[in-house]
Write a protein that holds these residues in place. Structure first.
Motif, PDB file in Angstrom:
ATOM      1  N   MET A 199       0.830  -1.218   0.000  1.00 48.70           N
ATOM      2  CA  MET A 199       0.000   0.000   0.000  1.00 48.70           C
ATOM      3  C   MET A 199       0.859   1.260   0.000  1.00 48.70           C
ATOM      4  O   MET A 199       1.906   1.318   0.634  1.00 48.70           O
ATOM      5  CB  MET A 199      -0.905   0.005   1.252  1.00 48.70           C
ATOM      6  N   PHE A 200       0.408   2.263  -0.742  1.00 49.64           N
ATOM      7  CA  PHE A 200       1.123   3.542  -0.774  1.00 49.64           C
ATOM      8  C   PHE A 200       0.917   4.250   0.564  1.00 49.64           C
ATOM      9  O   PHE A 200      -0.203   4.462   1.000  1.00 49.64           O
ATOM     10  CB  PHE A 200       0.576   4.397  -1.923  1.00 49.64           C
ATOM     11  N   ASP A 201       2.011   4.586   1.200  1.00 48.33           N
ATOM     12  CA  ASP A 201       1.944   5.142   2.549  1.00 48.33           C
ATOM     13  C   ASP A 201       2.191   6.649   2.515  1.00 48.33           C
ATOM     14  O   ASP A 201       3.320   7.098   2.299  1.00 48.33           O
ATOM     15  CB  ASP A 201       2.991   4.435   3.422  1.00 48.33           C
ATOM     16  N   LEU A 202       1.106   7.410   2.717  1.00 46.65           N
ATOM     17  CA  LEU A 202       1.236   8.870   2.636  1.00 46.65           C
ATOM     18  C   LEU A 202       2.155   9.419   3.712  1.00 46.65           C
ATOM     19  O   LEU A 202       2.880  10.379   3.487  1.00 46.65           O
ATOM     20  CB  LEU A 202      -0.144   9.526   2.747  1.00 46.65           C
ATOM     21  N   GLN A 203       2.131   8.807   4.862  1.00 46.57           N
ATOM     22  CA  GLN A 203       2.998   9.259   5.943  1.00 46.57           C
ATOM     23  C   GLN A 203       4.462   9.082   5.549  1.00 46.57           C
ATOM     24  O   GLN A 203       5.294   9.963   5.738  1.00 46.57           O
ATOM     25  CB  GLN A 203       2.696   8.471   7.237  1.00 46.57           C
ATOM     26  N   PHE A 204       4.760   7.908   4.926  1.00 47.41           N
ATOM     27  CA  PHE A 204       6.130   7.648   4.497  1.00 47.41           C
ATOM     28  C   PHE A 204       6.536   8.623   3.381  1.00 47.41           C
ATOM     29  O   PHE A 204       7.673   9.095   3.323  1.00 47.41           O
ATOM     30  CB  PHE A 204       6.278   6.190   4.039  1.00 47.41           C
ATOM     31  N   LEU A 205       5.549   8.923   2.508  1.00 52.40           N
ATOM     32  CA  LEU A 205       5.806   9.905   1.444  1.00 52.40           C
ATOM     33  C   LEU A 205       6.230  11.235   2.078  1.00 52.40           C
ATOM     34  O   LEU A 205       7.230  11.850   1.683  1.00 52.40           O
ATOM     35  CB  LEU A 205       4.553  10.101   0.581  1.00 52.40           C
ATOM     36  N   ALA A 206       5.460  11.657   3.076  1.00 47.67           N
ATOM     37  CA  ALA A 206       5.766  12.923   3.750  1.00 47.67           C
ATOM     38  C   ALA A 206       7.138  12.863   4.410  1.00 47.67           C
ATOM     39  O   ALA A 206       7.902  13.835   4.375  1.00 47.67           O
ATOM     40  CB  ALA A 206       4.687  13.250   4.783  1.00 47.67           C
ATOM     41  N   ASP A 207       7.469  11.721   4.971  1.00 45.23           N
ATOM     42  CA  ASP A 207       8.769  11.562   5.635  1.00 45.23           C
ATOM     43  C   ASP A 207       9.916  11.522   4.621  1.00 45.23           C
ATOM     44  O   ASP A 207      11.054  11.873   4.952  1.00 45.23           O
ATOM     45  CB  ASP A 207       8.795  10.266   6.469  1.00 45.23           C
ATOM     46  N   ALA A 208       9.594  11.041   3.427  1.00 45.27           N
ATOM     47  CA  ALA A 208      10.647  10.902   2.401  1.00 45.27           C
ATOM     48  C   ALA A 208      11.144  12.269   1.920  1.00 45.27           C
ATOM     49  O   ALA A 208      12.331  12.427   1.624  1.00 45.27           O
ATOM     50  CB  ALA A 208      10.122  10.086   1.221  1.00 45.27           C
ATOM     51  N   PHE A 209      10.217  13.236   1.859  1.00 42.28           N
ATOM     52  CA  PHE A 209      10.595  14.560   1.334  1.00 42.28           C
ATOM     53  C   PHE A 209      11.830  15.159   2.001  1.00 42.28           C
ATOM     54  O   PHE A 209      12.801  15.485   1.308  1.00 42.28           O
ATOM     55  CB  PHE A 209       9.407  15.540   1.425  1.00 42.28           C
ATOM     56  N   PRO A 210      11.810  15.305   3.353  1.00 44.03           N
ATOM     57  CA  PRO A 210      13.000  15.953   3.961  1.00 44.03           C
ATOM     58  C   PRO A 210      14.289  15.192   3.702  1.00 44.03           C
ATOM     59  O   PRO A 210      15.348  15.811   3.523  1.00 44.03           O
ATOM     60  CB  PRO A 210      12.659  15.981   5.462  1.00 44.03           C
ATOM     61  N   VAL A 211      14.204  13.862   3.642  1.00 41.97           N
ATOM     62  CA  VAL A 211      15.415  13.065   3.402  1.00 41.97           C
ATOM     63  C   VAL A 211      15.979  13.378   2.013  1.00 41.97           C
ATOM     64  O   VAL A 211      17.175  13.618   1.841  1.00 41.97           O
ATOM     65  CB  VAL A 211      15.105  11.555   3.530  1.00 41.97           C
ATOM     66  N   ILE A 212      15.073  13.365   1.028  1.00 46.17           N
ATOM     67  CA  ILE A 212      15.528  13.592  -0.351  1.00 46.17           C
ATOM     68  C   ILE A 212      15.948  15.057  -0.546  1.00 46.17           C
ATOM     69  O   ILE A 212      16.924  15.354  -1.235  1.00 46.17           O
ATOM     70  CB  ILE A 212      14.413  13.193  -1.344  1.00 46.17           C
TER      71      ILE A 212
END
Lengths: 218, 253
Positions: A1-14
């Motif tokens: 499943m696409f995880d919106l929370q993980f998406l949000a967390d991915a932004f600062p890392v990238i």
């Protein structure tokens, strides 16, 4: 499943690698402009060696950029030239796009009527003044849009540098993916960041172009 | 009378001898000889393709000649880049299509070479430029861009741009051919004044009225050669050569 929370967390890392991507883009664009202009000037002004520079640009444009990046990265050290991946990255992107920009400059210079050069010559202007004071300002109007397109294109080509471990945004996203075994979110985040950047640059170029058109109509 | 003034200066302004030029196989100029004294006004006329423009473009090196010599103000054309620049600094040229720099105002068109070639500071360059623009009666338009000016006005700015450099020779390459009839006069008036002031002028033009009135000599060219060279009174009333007669007859129709 696409995880919106993980998406949000991915932004600062990238986004931590955003600086590298932008830096590489700006440096490569600058290099491409300088090299491209030089290539075009050499192509048209050197009667004996013009064909050499024409071949160089044709060669660069007709071979895949990925091969060129690998080539510079793996082959240069064999000749004793060991450079940081970041430098190789900027150089290969700059070189690749210089060949395209040379074509843009060619069209730009051709668009300035011959009489302009003749008037400049007959006033006794030095060659550099003819180019800088007469040709370049008039050429800029014609080349702003295509040059902007290539800048956007260059930005979108920076992920190629992931293959030689330049720490740009795709590299960061891949790392995040391999750490978490989730690739969808980091990739989507990367796409969104590039989308915003590309549209931003395109808008900027459009604004500049409209401004130049306005001044052209004076 | 301007000839007497001219005689005081040393040597001819332009001396062309044995000039030949080819475009590929086309023989554009054939053994052209022409000497122009300082202060003289020469009108070159002839049918299109006769080599008139090519000839004057050879004088400031916009075209390269293949044989013969051109000496302008004592310097040999085509010797090296530095000599060429020296010749161009002292040789103004006015083009059929004006060739003003469209991205610069009338004033900036005039100051560019003053600052970049003559090395004047901006204020001084602007003072000189303003002065010459006023002389061609363009003093009210100095902040305008070429696209805001009529053809006649643009050509007058172009003349001022050349005059700013204080040239010793002025070359005119069909300066009124691209102008609407009502604007021709304003340009010819400027040229007439210039000739009266003693400028050395070589004009390629079809304005026979101007030639008759202002020229010291009319040079008629056909097929890349000078066919006839005579004072205007003589040339227009009694052309010697059959080709000149035919040319003049056509003009009258």
């Amino acid at each position: 499943m696409f995880d919106l929370q993980f998406l949000a967390d991915a932004f600062p890392v990238i986004l931590e690698s955003l600086g590298t991507t932008l830096w590489v883009t700006i440096a490569s664009c600058a290099l491409a402009v300088v090299l491209g202009f030089m290539l075009e000037i050499l192509r048209r002004s050197s009667r004996q060696f013009g064909f050499v520079f024409r071949f160089v640009t044709d060669f660069i444009r007709s071979t895949p950029i990925l091969v060129q990046i690998y080539f510079l990265y793996f082959v240069l050290p064999q000749f004793g030239v060991t450079l940081p991946a970041l430098v190789i990255g900027v150089f290969s992107l700059g070189l690749y796009y210089s060949a395209y920009l040379a074509e843009v400059f060619k069209a730009g210079i051709d668009a300035v009527p011959r009489g302009q050069t003749e008037a400049a010559q007959s006033l006794g202007l030095r060659w550099t003044d003819q180019v800088v004071r007469v040709i370049m300002p008039q050429m800029l109007r014609h080349i702003a849009a295509p040059m902007g397109n290539y800048f956007v294109s260059l930005l979108k080509a920076t992920p190629y540098l992931a293959v030689i471990a330049v720490p740009e945004m795709l590299g960061a996203a891949l790392e995040l993916g391999s750490d978490t075994f989730r690739y969808a979110e980091p990739m989507v985040a990367t796409e969104i960041i590039f989308l915003v950047l590309a549209i931003g640059i395109a808008q900027l170029v459009r604004v500049l172009e409209i401004r130049m058109m306005r001044s052209a109509k004076r | 009378m301007k000839h007497e003034q001219a005689a005081a200066a040393s040597g001819p302004a332009v001396a062309i001898s044995g000039l030949n030029k080819w475009y590929g196989k086309y023989h554009a100029l054939r053994d052209v000889n022409l000497t122009v004294a300082a202060g003289e006004t020469i009108v070159i006329c002839g049918p299109s393709g006769s080599g008139k423009s090519t000839l004057i473009r050879c004088i400031n090196g916009l075209e390269q000649h293949h044989q013969g010599t051109i000496v302008a103000n004592g310097l040999t054309v085509g010797e090296d880049a530095r000599t060429m620049r020296e010749i161009r600094k002292n040789t103004g040229m006015v083009f059929q299509h004006f060739n003003l720099f469209p991205h610069l105002t009338a004033l900036q068109n005039c100051t560019l070479a003053l600052t970049r070639v003559r090395g004047y500071g901006r204020a001084e360059a602007e003072r000189i430029a303003q002065n010459f623009l006023e002389r061609v009666r363009m003093g009210d338009h100095i902040r305008k861009y070429p696209s805001q000016l009529s053809g006649g006005q643009q050509q007058r700015v172009a003349i001022a741009r050349s005059l700013c450099m204080k040239p010793r020779i002025m070359l005119f390459d069909e300066p009124t051919s691209a102008l609407d009839p009502e604007m021709i006069k304003e340009v010819l008036d400027v040229m007439r004044t210039l000739a009266q002031d003693g400028m050395t002028m070589i004009c390629v033009t079809h304005e026979m009225g101007f030639a008759r009135e202002v020229a010291d000599r009319v040079v008629f060219m056909d097929g890349g050669t000078i066919v006839e060279e005579a004072p205007p009174a003589e040339f227009f009333s009694a052309p010697r050569h059959e080709r000149s007669q035919r040319f003049l007859a056509q003009l009258l129709h």
